[in-house]
Design a protein around this motif. Structure first.
Motif, PDB file in Angstrom:
ATOM      1  N   SER A   9       0.801  -1.103  -0.244  1.00 46.47           N
ATOM      2  CA  SER A   9      -0.061   0.008   0.056  1.00 46.47           C
ATOM      3  C   SER A   9       0.741   1.259   0.072  1.00 46.47           C
ATOM      4  O   SER A   9       2.019   1.055   0.255  1.00 46.47           O
ATOM      5  CB  SER A   9      -0.863  -0.004   1.145  1.00 46.47           C
ATOM      6  OG  SER A   9      -1.825  -0.848   1.393  1.00 46.47           O
ATOM      7  N   THR A  62      -2.843   7.957   1.228  1.00 41.94           N
ATOM      8  CA  THR A  62      -3.766   8.151   0.103  1.00 41.94           C
ATOM      9  C   THR A  62      -4.936   9.197   0.242  1.00 41.94           C
ATOM     10  O   THR A  62      -5.235  10.000  -0.500  1.00 41.94           O
ATOM     11  CB  THR A  62      -4.523   6.771  -0.253  1.00 41.94           C
ATOM     12  OG1 THR A  62      -3.651   5.857  -0.353  1.00 41.94           O
ATOM     13  CG2 THR A  62      -5.628   6.951  -1.425  1.00 41.94           C
ATOM     14  N   GLU A 120       0.946   4.673  -3.988  1.00 45.24           N
ATOM     15  CA  GLU A 120       1.487   3.206  -4.299  1.00 45.24           C
ATOM     16  C   GLU A 120       2.899   3.199  -5.218  1.00 45.24           C
ATOM     17  O   GLU A 120       3.610   2.238  -4.811  1.00 45.24           O
ATOM     18  CB  GLU A 120       0.361   2.460  -4.800  1.00 45.24           C
ATOM     19  CG  GLU A 120      -0.396   1.805  -3.542  1.00 45.24           C
ATOM     20  CD  GLU A 120      -1.453   2.750  -2.931  1.00 45.24           C
ATOM     21  OE1 GLU A 120      -1.380   3.732  -3.382  1.00 45.24           O
ATOM     22  OE2 GLU A 120      -2.034   2.251  -1.997  1.00 45.24           O
ATOM     23  N   ARG A 159     -11.019   2.403  -2.618  1.00 44.46           N
ATOM     24  CA  ARG A 159     -10.236   2.577  -1.459  1.00 44.46           C
ATOM     25  C   ARG A 159     -10.171   1.156  -0.759  1.00 44.46           C
ATOM     26  O   ARG A 159     -10.928   0.307  -0.797  1.00 44.46           O
ATOM     27  CB  ARG A 159     -11.081   3.602  -0.542  1.00 44.46           C
ATOM     28  CG  ARG A 159     -11.105   4.905  -1.018  1.00 44.46           C
ATOM     29  CD  ARG A 159      -9.736   5.372  -1.144  1.00 44.46           C
ATOM     30  NE  ARG A 159      -8.797   5.280  -0.084  1.00 44.46           N
ATOM     31  CZ  ARG A 159      -8.615   6.006   0.731  1.00 44.46           C
ATOM     32  NH1 ARG A 159      -9.252   7.184   0.829  1.00 44.46           N
ATOM     33  NH2 ARG A 159      -7.765   6.148   1.558  1.00 44.46           N
ATOM     34  N   GLY A 160      -8.985   1.000  -0.153  1.00 44.26           N
ATOM     35  CA  GLY A 160      -8.707  -0.062   0.562  1.00 44.26           C
ATOM     36  C   GLY A 160      -8.433  -1.349  -0.673  1.00 44.26           C
ATOM     37  O   GLY A 160      -8.315  -2.511  -0.143  1.00 44.26           O
ATOM     38  N   GLY A 161      -7.950  -1.161  -1.684  1.00 37.34           N
ATOM     39  CA  GLY A 161      -7.914  -2.022  -2.892  1.00 37.34           C
ATOM     40  C   GLY A 161      -6.554  -2.793  -2.899  1.00 37.34           C
ATOM     41  O   GLY A 161      -6.894  -3.680  -3.856  1.00 37.34           O
ATOM     42  N   SER A 162      -5.785  -2.678  -2.005  1.00 41.42           N
ATOM     43  CA  SER A 162      -4.429  -3.364  -2.105  1.00 41.42           C
ATOM     44  C   SER A 162      -4.563  -4.696  -1.675  1.00 41.42           C
ATOM     45  O   SER A 162      -3.951  -5.604  -2.247  1.00 41.42           O
ATOM     46  CB  SER A 162      -3.414  -2.645  -0.948  1.00 41.42           C
ATOM     47  OG  SER A 162      -3.010  -1.812  -1.531  1.00 41.42           O
TER      48      SER A 162
HETATM   49  N1  ASP Z   1      -3.717   2.990  -0.273  1.00 43.49           N
HETATM   50  C1  ASP Z   1      -4.980   2.731  -0.779  1.00 43.49           C
HETATM   51  C2  ASP Z   1      -6.060   3.237   0.298  1.00 43.49           C
HETATM   52  O1  ASP Z   1      -5.731   3.817   1.257  1.00 43.49           O
HETATM   53  C3  ASP Z   1      -5.240   1.301  -0.920  1.00 43.49           C
HETATM   54  C4  ASP Z   1      -5.101   0.394   0.122  1.00 43.49           C
HETATM   55  O2  ASP Z   1      -4.032   0.836   1.144  1.00 43.49           O
HETATM   56  O3  ASP Z   1      -5.643  -0.616   0.408  1.00 43.49           O
HETATM   57  O4  ASP Z   1      -7.272   3.085  -0.029  1.00 43.49           O
END
Ligand code: ASP
Ligand code: MG
Length: 451
Positions: free
Chosen positions: A37, A43, A126, A206-209
């Motif tokens: 990430s 982000t 990223e 979001r949170g896609g890692s």
């Molecule tokens: N950096 C991105 C986010 O904060 C993806 C991730 O961390 O999963 O949404």
């Protein structure tokens, strides 16, 4: 081959990246592919730069760009300041943030940002973290090689929520990742980011890692996917509510999915579905305590009667009693249409021949809903309700678990109960004030008896 994904807190700073290097170094014999990430919080800050600039606050936006630049430069200095690669890394960081500053100017002139430009901005996090991690790993003796994730994560052009093109990703993984692994290298890629077939940068949402890690893992037919985060794994209950909560060693995918709907924040199972459905187990580990045993999520982990206890506060229970439902068809549809019309999602449902009970998380449209439902019968509303759920794939194998749940609750009154069709979630609606004691009693009954 395994995929090791390090989330934002696991690459937050030089110390965290150093720990990540140690973790990967100990696994070189398993052919790791690393997904990272952005540094934690980056982000959000990048998107904030875009928002502020578009809102006309260019000065503040540019100040934020410089803060981000300084943070990345400081971490690079701490990680690889004494390496021959340091100057190149500084140049990459400068290019990234110069570009961001130009974009911010453009947004402030335009007064708006498009989803496409938001993705270009968010991707900087990223791109830089993965380059920095690759260089830091090399400096610590891990034969890492940066791969631009955008050459592998091919998506559609639904910016800010792009959908992966699974076949294209498999082909690109064969071309860009596999050969490196075959040479004994450790590919390092950014999560979350991708690109269209026309090379326009996208993100998976979001949170896609975690989703990236699962997609790369599936494409590479990895043996396992490891999600390195800041908690030990999934627990039998929220430890803030149940101090005796303990680590779950193995959990089935469907159980993890049920828990996610109760706000278990470790990871959202839908994001790892591409891997788990192919039989690839997903492990959650704590990068601060790499010696921990973690949680394994697998499609066919052993069935246990109870895997975890979950709870949710502040729900509203709506009950409708009517004799018109007797032998009538189409009745339930009319009732649920009321909720649909008011865009209110219902959570738990129980019906009998003459009544329907539903719980709502969001009571914003309650008055209108009650008015519309009154056409069909007597409506009563019970506010200040809460939910406890007992989750386990073997919950409904026999009656002992269900009986045990009710027995554990003792004098706590139950206003409604529902056993999910899949038989893995037994949900009870109780008074809001009883949610915490109920979770504690259920946990004691199922997990602490012979502790
Ligand atoms: N950096 C991105 C986010 O904060 C993806 C991730 O961390 O999963 O949404
Ligand atoms: Mg995350």
């Amino acid at each position: 081959m395994i995929v090791c994904k390090f989330g934002g807190t696991s690459v937050a700073d030089a110390g965290a990246i150093d720990r990540a290097a140690g973790i990967v170094k100990a696994k070189l014999d398993r052919d790791p592919v690393v997904v990272v990430s952005a540094l934690s919080g980056v982000t959000n800050e990048l998107l904030e730069v875009a928002r502020r600039a578009a809102a006309g606050d260019l000065l503040l936006a540019v100040t934020n760009v410089e803060t981000l630049r300084a943070r990345h430069l400081a971490e690079a200095q701490a990680l690889i300041g004494d390496s021959a690669e340091y100057d190149d890394m500084v140049a990459e960081i400068s290019v990234g943030f110069d570009e961001l500053a130009h974009l911010a100017e453009a947004f402030s002139t335009l007064g708006f940002v498009t989803p496409r430009s938001l993705d270009a901005v968010a991707a900087i996090g990223e791109v830089l973290s993965s380059q920095m991690v690759a260089a830091a790993f090399r400096h610590r003796g891990v034969p890492a090689e940066w791969v631009d994730a955008r050459t592998v994560m091919i998506t559609d052009d639904h910016f800010t929520r792009a959908a992966p093109n699974v076949n294209a990703i498999a082909a690109a993984s064969r071309e860009h990742i596999r050969p490196l692994v075959a040479q004994g290298k450790v590919p390092v890629l950014g999560g979350f980011i991708g690109s269209t077939t026309g090379n326009v940068t996208t993100t998976l949402g979001r949170g896609g890692s975690d989703y990236s890690a699962a997609l790369f893992g599936a494409a590479l037919e990895a043996e396992a996917i490891e999600i390195w985060t800041d908690v030990d794994g999934m627990l039998t209950a929220d430890p803030r509510v149940v101090p005796m909560a303990r680590l779950i060693d193995r959990i089935r995918f469907d159980e993890a999915a049920e828990l996610a709907s109760f706000g278990a924040k470790v990871l959202h199972p839908s994001t790892i579905a591409p891997a788990v459905q192919r039989g690839i187990p997903v492990f959650i580990f704590n990068s601060r305590r790499p010696e921990g045993t973690g949680t394994m999520i697998a499609f066919d982990a052993p069935r246990h009667p109870v895997r975890a206890i979950a709870g949710k506060r502040n729900t509203t229970l709506v009950k409708l009693r009517t004799t018109r439902m007797l032998l009538a068809h189409g009745f339930l549809r009319s009732v649920f249409e009321v909720f649909e019309r008011h865009r209110t999602s219902v959570d738990v449902v129980a019906t009998s021949e003459v009544s329907i009970s539903v719980t709502l998380d969001d009571p914003a449209r309650l008055d209108d809903i009650v008015a519309d439902l009154s056409v069909y019968g007597d409506v009563s509303v019970e506010r200040s309700r809460g939910i406890v759920a007992i989750v386990g794939a073997g919950l409904a194998d026999g009656t002992a678990t269900l009986a045990g749940a009710l027995a554990s609750l003792g004098a706590i009154s139950v206003h409604m109960a529902s056993l999910s069709a899949t038989g893995i979630n037994f949900t009870l609606v109780i008074d809001d004030a009883q949610v915490i004691p109920a979770m504690q009693r259920l946990h004691a009954g199922f997990f602490e008896a012979n502790a």
